[in-house]
Design an enzyme around this catalytic site. Structure first.
Site, PDB file in Angstrom:
ATOM      1  CE  LYS A  98      -4.412   1.111   0.240  1.00 21.91           C
ATOM      2  NZ  LYS A  98      -5.567   0.530  -0.302  1.00 21.91           N
TER       3      LYS A  98
ATOM      4  CG  ASP B 154      -7.227   3.414  -0.635  1.00 22.64           C
ATOM      5  OD1 ASP B 154      -7.858   2.591  -0.624  1.00 22.64           O
ATOM      6  OD2 ASP B 154      -7.483   4.281   0.149  1.00 22.64           O
TER       7      ASP B 154
HETATM    8  P1  NDP Z   1     -12.867   8.140  -2.581  1.00 24.09           P
HETATM    9  O1  NDP Z   1     -11.719   9.115  -2.347  1.00 24.09           O
HETATM   10  O2  NDP Z   1     -13.419   7.823  -4.003  1.00 24.09           O
HETATM   11  O3  NDP Z   1     -14.276   8.300  -1.596  1.00 24.09           O
HETATM   12  C1  NDP Z   1     -13.697   8.452  -0.154  1.00 24.09           C
HETATM   13  C2  NDP Z   1     -15.124   8.912   0.305  1.00 24.09           C
HETATM   14  O4  NDP Z   1     -15.124   8.766   1.765  1.00 24.09           O
HETATM   15  C3  NDP Z   1     -15.692  10.326   0.113  1.00 24.09           C
HETATM   16  O5  NDP Z   1     -17.039  10.398   0.087  1.00 24.09           O
HETATM   17  C4  NDP Z   1     -15.084  11.032   1.495  1.00 24.09           C
HETATM   18  O6  NDP Z   1     -15.502  12.186   1.532  1.00 24.09           O
HETATM   19  C5  NDP Z   1     -15.228   9.994   2.401  1.00 24.09           C
HETATM   20  N1  NDP Z   1     -13.998  10.067   3.514  1.00 24.09           N
HETATM   21  C6  NDP Z   1     -12.717  10.051   3.406  1.00 24.09           C
HETATM   22  N2  NDP Z   1     -12.218  10.415   4.375  1.00 24.09           N
HETATM   23  C7  NDP Z   1     -12.992  10.513   5.320  1.00 24.09           C
HETATM   24  C8  NDP Z   1     -13.008  10.805   6.607  1.00 24.09           C
HETATM   25  N3  NDP Z   1     -11.899  11.010   7.405  1.00 24.09           N
HETATM   26  N4  NDP Z   1     -14.146  11.227   7.254  1.00 24.09           N
HETATM   27  C9  NDP Z   1     -15.430  11.028   6.274  1.00 24.09           C
HETATM   28  N5  NDP Z   1     -15.230  10.881   5.299  1.00 24.09           N
HETATM   29  C10 NDP Z   1     -14.420  10.388   4.588  1.00 24.09           C
HETATM   30  O7  NDP Z   1     -12.200   6.593  -2.116  1.00 24.09           O
HETATM   31  P2  NDP Z   1     -12.809   5.266  -2.366  1.00 24.09           P
HETATM   32  O8  NDP Z   1     -14.471   5.215  -2.439  1.00 24.09           O
HETATM   33  O9  NDP Z   1     -11.945   4.757  -3.405  1.00 24.09           O
HETATM   34  O10 NDP Z   1     -12.387   4.532  -1.007  1.00 24.09           O
HETATM   35  C11 NDP Z   1     -13.231   4.554   0.142  1.00 24.09           C
HETATM   36  C12 NDP Z   1     -12.962   3.189   1.173  1.00 24.09           C
HETATM   37  O11 NDP Z   1     -12.914   2.113   0.405  1.00 24.09           O
HETATM   38  C13 NDP Z   1     -11.400   3.429   1.559  1.00 24.09           C
HETATM   39  O12 NDP Z   1     -11.319   2.967   2.892  1.00 24.09           O
HETATM   40  C14 NDP Z   1     -10.712   2.653   0.701  1.00 24.09           C
HETATM   41  O13 NDP Z   1      -9.542   2.202   1.469  1.00 24.09           O
HETATM   42  C15 NDP Z   1     -11.659   1.475   0.412  1.00 24.09           C
HETATM   43  N6  NDP Z   1     -11.308   0.390  -0.601  1.00 24.09           N
HETATM   44  C16 NDP Z   1     -11.293   1.247  -1.802  1.00 24.09           C
HETATM   45  C17 NDP Z   1     -10.918   0.319  -2.771  1.00 24.09           C
HETATM   46  C18 NDP Z   1     -11.064   1.099  -4.237  1.00 24.09           C
HETATM   47  O14 NDP Z   1     -11.112   0.245  -5.153  1.00 24.09           O
HETATM   48  N7  NDP Z   1     -11.140   2.412  -4.523  1.00 24.09           N
HETATM   49  C19 NDP Z   1     -10.815  -1.052  -2.846  1.00 24.09           C
HETATM   50  C20 NDP Z   1     -10.835  -1.591  -1.456  1.00 24.09           C
HETATM   51  C21 NDP Z   1     -11.055  -0.762  -0.466  1.00 24.09           C
HETATM   52  P3  NDP Z   1     -14.876  13.618   1.192  1.00 24.09           P
HETATM   53  O15 NDP Z   1     -15.197  13.574  -0.371  1.00 24.09           O
HETATM   54  O16 NDP Z   1     -15.693  14.674   1.957  1.00 24.09           O
HETATM   55  O17 NDP Z   1     -13.698  13.642   1.480  1.00 24.09           O
END
Ligand code: NDP
Length: 445
Positions: A126, A166
């Site tokens: 990662k 991510d």
């Molecule tokens: P994105 O950046 O596309 O979206 C993240 C979302 O989570 C946004 O809505 C963001 O809100 C919110 N968010 C992020 N940090 C915080 C925080 N500290 N508090 C509250 N809300 C938060 O990321 P992904 O959708 O790709 O990833 C989301 C999760 O899924 C993560 O845990 C990631 O590790 C996991 N994941 C992702 C994969 C992938 O293929 N993308 C694969 C496996 C797991 P805002 O816009 O306001 O920041």
């Protein structure tokens, strides 16, 4: 926790001070592994756990870049190459101001088990940076990505380490990273990054895969109670890549997703989230959920509070780590919750997981439930290696088979170790045994 593992845990915690998310991830896995060591004393003799908790390589580097006004900024870049027993290191890059070594290590550690569960030949790693992409122009994002890759390129490769996206890293960022890799190395090495654009080596279904996969895993859990997504009232956290596609998939199976969130608050839309509008606002315009509420009659935005205050029968946490605590879990349970599947990595605190398990809630941990993303990345690598590109239907079919396979492996392992229905135990043991066997077979490395 098994007393033989406590000493190992204490050493790991002492050697990695201040890395609280990494500690949490390690403890959660260790709590499942006592029975494995009864059956496999060779894992203790070979110090498999001690080796597994120490990354094979950790790279920390300076990332200097200039903003549009010409000001110089310096961020910190990370790549933790955790374990290559099953294949090249594989795992995403996260760009978020909260990123530090402890976050990257927790994510890399989880990735080892997740990748093993997929059955694909990929190890765990990662990376990321404490860079905050929010509010930055495309040109600033590009300059940052180019600077980041100017150091990272020497550590990655199709057979070495294959990063992906991510939080904060999507198709745009992967494009800039790939372009810079190609420019420095003078090689069109498609297999060096996944999550690429469709016209230049990407895979169909990769953007949808994590969210879709999470819902497929949840559906398998619901089947054990004679239920399906049809008619469920679903609450989702986050509104990024994973959340949007989880919402789309759940609704395609007959559920109504009534809420989702971002870091500023959440929206409630009793008619069911309009996925096209959400995608337009969040992915195309890079706007906020307030913009969705302003354009969608009947929906409302709630600032600040927790999305877990909204009543639902299925909860899909798809935002970030430790976003769902014990109090939120208790509230969800008292509001009629049936199932939780983690689209995010470690979104539920340890006390939340205890609340769910004690209440008999179906609980799918992230390392199993969100493995569809990395599994489809491995499918992208397969397509790159054979210079082929598969149809959406074929790739989605493969994703479904992989997710059902992961579910079956977790369920069977939980049964085998006397914990039927405990998918945490199933995922941890299922992933661990595969990696541990490979590590022992490859000698002391
Ligand atoms: P994105 O950046 O596309 O979206 C993240 C979302 O989570 C946004 O809505 C963001 O809100 C919110 N968010 C992020 N940090 C915080 C925080 N500290 N508090 C509250 N809300 C938060 O990321 P992904 O959708 O790709 O990833 C989301 C999760 O899924 C993560 O845990 C990631 O590790 C996991 N994941 C992702 C994969 C992938 O293929 N993308 C694969 C496996 C797991 P805002 O816009 O306001 O920041």
């Amino acid at each position: 926790m098994d007393s033989r593992l406590e000493a190992v845990r204490d050493t790991v915690l002492a050697r990695n001070p201040g890395e609280k998310e990494f500690h949490q991830a390690v403890i959660e896995v260790f709590e499942s592994l006592g029975p494995v060591h009864d059956r496999h004393p060779e894992f203790l003799e070979g110090a498999v756990l001690e080796r597994l908790c120490e990354p094979e390589r950790q790279i920390i580097f300076r990332v200097p870049w200039t903003d549009d006004a010409g000001r110089v900024h310096v961020n910190r870049g990370f790549r933790v190459e955790f374990n290559s027993a099953l294949g090249p290191y594989k795992g995403g890059l996260r760009f978020h101001p909260s990123v530090y070594l402890g976050i990257v290590k927790f994510l890399g550690f989880e990735q080892i088990f997740k990748n093993a569960l997929t059955g694909m030949p990929i190890g765990g790693g990662k990376g990321g940076s404490d860079f905050d992409p929010r509010g930055r122009s495309d040109a600033e994002i590009m300059r940052f990505c180019q600077s980041f890759m100017t150091e990272l390129y020497r550590h990655i490769g199709e057979y070495t380490d294959v990063p992906a996206g991510d939080i904060g890293v999507g198709g745009r960022e992967i494009g800039y990273l790939f372009g810079q890799y190609k420019r420095i190395t003078n090689r069109y090495e498609s297999g060096v990054l996944t999550g690429k654009g469709i016209s230049w080596g990407g895979s169909l279904v990769r953007p949808e895969a994590t969210g879709y996969g999470t819902v497929i895993f949840a559906q398998e859990m619901l089947k054990t109670r004679g239920l399906s997504f049809d008619g469920q009232r679903v609450v989702v956290s986050g509104s990024g890549n994973v959340a949007i596609h989880a919402i789309a998939k759940a609704q395609s199976l007959g559920a109504t997703v009534v809420a989702c969130s971002d870091s500023a608050g959440y929206i409630v839309d009793e008619a069911g989230i309009d996925v096209a509008l959400l995608s337009q606002v969040k992915e195309v315009e890079r706007g906020r959920l307030t913009d969705y509420a302003a354009r969608r009659p009947g929906s409302n935005h709630v600032a600040g509070d927790s999305v877990w205050d909204v009543t639902g029968t299925v909860a899909l946490p798809c935002a970030t780590q430790n976003e769902l605590d014990g109090d939120a879990a208790a509230k969800l349970v008292s509001n009629g919750l049936i199932a939780v599947a983690e689209g995010a990595n470690m979104p539920s605190t340890r006390s939340a997981v205890s609340v769910f398990q004690e209440a008999g809630i179906l609980f799918g941990p992230g390392k199993a439930a969100n493995a569809g993303g990395v599994a489809t990345s491995a499918l992208e690598m397969q397509q790159n290696a054979s210079r082929d590109s598969w149809s959406f239907e074929h790739t989605e079919q493969r994703l479904t088979e992989i997710m059902v396979g992961i579910y079956d492996r977790c369920a069977a392992t939980a049964d085998e170790y006397g914990a039927p229905g405990n998918y945490v135990v199933g995922a941890n043991i299922g992933g661990f045994v595969k990696v541990a066997d490979a590590m022992l077979a490859q000698g002391l490395i």
